[in-house]
Motif scaffolding. Structure first.
Motif, PDB file in Angstrom:
ATOM      1  N   ARG A  17      58.080  77.919  34.305  1.00 54.08           N
ATOM      2  CA  ARG A  17      57.310  79.060  33.786  1.00 54.08           C
ATOM      3  C   ARG A  17      56.211  79.483  34.757  1.00 54.08           C
ATOM      4  N   THR A  18      55.594  78.480  35.418  1.00 55.22           N
ATOM      5  CA  THR A  18      54.564  78.794  36.415  1.00 55.22           C
ATOM      6  C   THR A  18      55.182  79.536  37.600  1.00 55.22           C
TER       7      THR A  18
ATOM      8  N   GLU B  14      56.099  83.180  36.634  1.00 61.97           N
ATOM      9  CA  GLU B  14      54.972  84.114  36.609  1.00 61.97           C
ATOM     10  C   GLU B  14      54.482  84.421  38.022  1.00 61.97           C
TER      11      GLU B  14
ATOM     12  N   CYS C  35      56.872  87.015  39.240  1.00 61.19           N
ATOM     13  CA  CYS C  35      56.566  88.316  38.613  1.00 61.19           C
ATOM     14  C   CYS C  35      55.313  88.937  39.219  1.00 61.19           C
ATOM     15  N   SER C  36      54.331  88.098  39.538  1.00 60.01           N
ATOM     16  CA  SER C  36      53.111  88.600  40.163  1.00 60.01           C
ATOM     17  C   SER C  36      53.417  89.186  41.534  1.00 60.01           C
TER      18      SER C  36
ATOM     19  N   ARG D 133      56.667  97.165  35.089  1.00 63.43           N
ATOM     20  CA  ARG D 133      57.267  95.970  34.490  1.00 63.43           C
ATOM     21  C   ARG D 133      57.527  96.225  33.008  1.00 63.43           C
TER      22      ARG D 133
ATOM     23  N   ASP E 134      59.211  94.130  29.600  1.00 59.74           N
ATOM     24  CA  ASP E 134      59.646  92.815  29.129  1.00 59.74           C
ATOM     25  C   ASP E 134      60.461  92.934  27.847  1.00 59.74           C
TER      26      ASP E 134
ATOM     27  N   LYS F 174      64.080  85.009  31.877  1.00 59.96           N
ATOM     28  CA  LYS F 174      62.931  84.132  31.640  1.00 59.96           C
ATOM     29  C   LYS F 174      63.400  82.688  31.411  1.00 59.96           C
TER      30      LYS F 174
END
Length: 536
Positions: free
Chosen positions: A11-12, A15, A18-19, A36, A38, A56
């Motif tokens: 998950r880290t 993200e 995504c950043s 973006r 979701d 995800k």
């Protein structure tokens, strides 16, 4: 034992990816802006020309995307499956790397930390929802979609494993799953709706119509479909494009073509274009030779509407005040659809196929009965039962005397009453050329709280004469002959007494296979009007 640090947590990493993708300089092509979007399982980045779609790293019961390799497999499957209904949209699956310096990029080098599906970005102006909202989607668009879907289901996978998902047991499992998962909101968000009635009516329909579901399997209607067929996923850009099918769980994609179509019919009704939804359905039914899709469409519309209710309810807990208001409005809209279409299949309909002799009413009644799985009672057959051995009589005498004819029409009403009393729809097949015979039908429908559709079969007199002349050479069940036509035609009282909301004129001079779908398309809209009038 290897310990996972926060930096290595999927998950880290997700993200962080995504950043990086939020920065226009991340992309090796021209970018007009990065947006973006979701969903509950994906993050989508729109760049103006190309879309990047990530899975995800979640486990939600119906999917498990925690492993990178599983996300890659799902991406590849998405491209493969969605190319069935689109062209020049789904490009490839690309790896996303993290280099030795920690920089995340699309350039080779370093460790692969994520995968993305790449797609050509379709213009929002070409989306079906937008076209409907701006009044630019009409009959031709619906026919094109219906024809394409008929071809799609004909070409898509069918096997015994796929067929299993159309069985009454599998359908019941999906239905009950919906009911169970909506349980936490029944006494709060859904408190204003007759939830017990809705559940029991749907359960009863499935039990009482098992033969319909089994017949769909036998007729090859269970297929590997789309699974998420809604207006947002249909575009007209370089031709018809249907995208975003379900790739993560075969169970959500396998099923009757009717359950796939029901999503789009339901979605269009929610957007205020229910009549166009029936146009699409009729186009599919005609092209696929599948008028029986109408027999199940309301049941499956309810299922799809409740799926949308469930998704909106699940989003309530994380919504702010403004979003909560929008979600509650959506829930009300879809619950209204679910309730209305439950009434559509729970309330029996009295169908009357009427018209002059040789107008095609018996043929239409037989095909309608086969498609809908309901009984047909014919005046010709009742007449033979009441007077065995009787043959052709002059008009006004024998079986064509007023007394005998009144008895036949009285018997038809009694037979129809037995079916309606048991909650079953029924078809009456007779001339019904006199108003007082039609008055009896209308009174019966009113007394039994049934829907009522008069399907008046119409053909030119020359066609009627030609068909009746053939009966002299090849007699059938009917005793009506060419010599009766002039008197029957002269005495036939026009159906001006029947309200427009109960009457369909069916042209039976054309191809026989088109008449039943033309009838069903118009009749479904009329039945919905009757339900609305009854509710108000």
């Amino acid at each position: 034992m290897t310990r996972t640090t926060k930096a290595d947590d999927p998950r880290t990493i997700f993200e962080a990816v995504c950043s990086a993708m939020a920065d226009p300089t991340f992309y090796p092509h021209a970018v007009t802006g990065v947006e973006r979007r979701d969903t509950h399982i994906s993050a989508v980045f729109l760049t103006g020309s190309i879309v990047y779609k990530l899975k995800k790293p979640l486990a939600l019961g119906f999917l498990d995307f925690r492993r990178l390799e599983d996300r890659r497999t799902a991406c590849l499957r998405e491209v493969e499956l969605n190319r069935r209904l689109s062209h020049d949209v789904y490009r490839e699956v690309v790896p996303i790397h993290r280099g030795p310096d920690g920089k995340i990029s699309l350039s080779p080098g370093g460790r692969v930390v994520e995968y993305a599906v790449t797609m050509r970005q379709l213009p929002e102006a070409s989306n079906l929802r937008t076209l409907l909202e701006t009044g630019r989607a009409g009959h031709e668009c619906m026919v094109e979609i219906g024809l394409r879907l008929a071809r799609f289901y004909d070409e898509s996978e069918r096997s015994s494993a796929v067929d299993a998902y159309g069985s009454p047991d599998a359908v019941a499992y999906n239905m009950e799953e919906n009911f169970r998962q909506l349980g936490p909101w029944v006494d709060t968000v859904l408190a204003g709706w007759p939830w017990p009635f809705l559940c029991e009516a749907n359960r009863a329909f499935l039990v009482d119509h098992k033969a319909l579901f089994q017949g769909r399997i036998a007729n090859g209607r269970i297929r590997d479909g789309h699974g998420d067929l809604r207006a947002d996923h249909v575009y007209f850009d370089g031709g018809l494009q249907i995208i975003d099918c379900i790739e993560f769980n075969d169970r959500f994609r396998y099923g009757d073509a009717a359950v796939d179509l029901a999503f789009l019919v339901m979605d269009m009704a929610a957007l205020g274009h229910g009549a166009l939804g029936y146009t699409l359905l009729a186009a599919y039914a005609a092209a696929a030779a599948d008028p029986g899709v109408f027999a199940l469409i309301d049941f499956y519309v309810v299922y799809r509407a409740l799926v949308r209710v469930k998704v909106s309810c699940m989003r309530l807990s994380a919504a702010d005040a403004d979003e909560r208001a929008v979600l509650l409005t959506e829930i009300g809209r879809y619950m209204d659809l679910a309730y209305r279409h439950t009434l559509m299949f729970a309330r029996p309909t009295l169908w009357v196929c009427c018209g002059l002799p040789a107008s095609g009413k018996s043929s239409l009644a037989a095909r309608l009965g086969e498609a809908m799985g309901i009984r047909v009672f014919s005046s010709d057959r009742v007449r033979k039962t009441m007077a065995p051995g009787s043959g052709v009589s002059p008009y006004g005498k024998g079986t064509y005397s007023d007394q005998r004819r009144n008895r036949v029409y009285g018997r038809l009403l009694a037979l129809a009453q037995d079916e309606l009393r048991s909650g079953r729809s029924v078809i009456l097949d007779a001339t019904y050329g006199r108003r007082h015979w039609r008055d009896g039908v209308r009174q019966l429908a009113s007394d039994m709280d049934a829907g009522l559709i008069f399907a008046e079969c119409v053909s030119p007199l020359e066609t009627l004469r030609r068909r009746l002349a053939r009966r002299d050479r090849s007699p059938g069940l009917s005793d009506a002959r060419l010599g009766h036509l002039s008197r029957l035609s002269a005495e036939f009282e026009a159906l001006t007494d029947i309200p427009q909301a109960m009457r369909v004129s069916v042209d039976t001079d054309g191809p026989r296979e088109n008449t039943v779908t033309a009838l069903l398309k118009t009749a479904w809209a009329l039945r919905e009007l009757q339900i609305a009038g009854r509710s108000s």
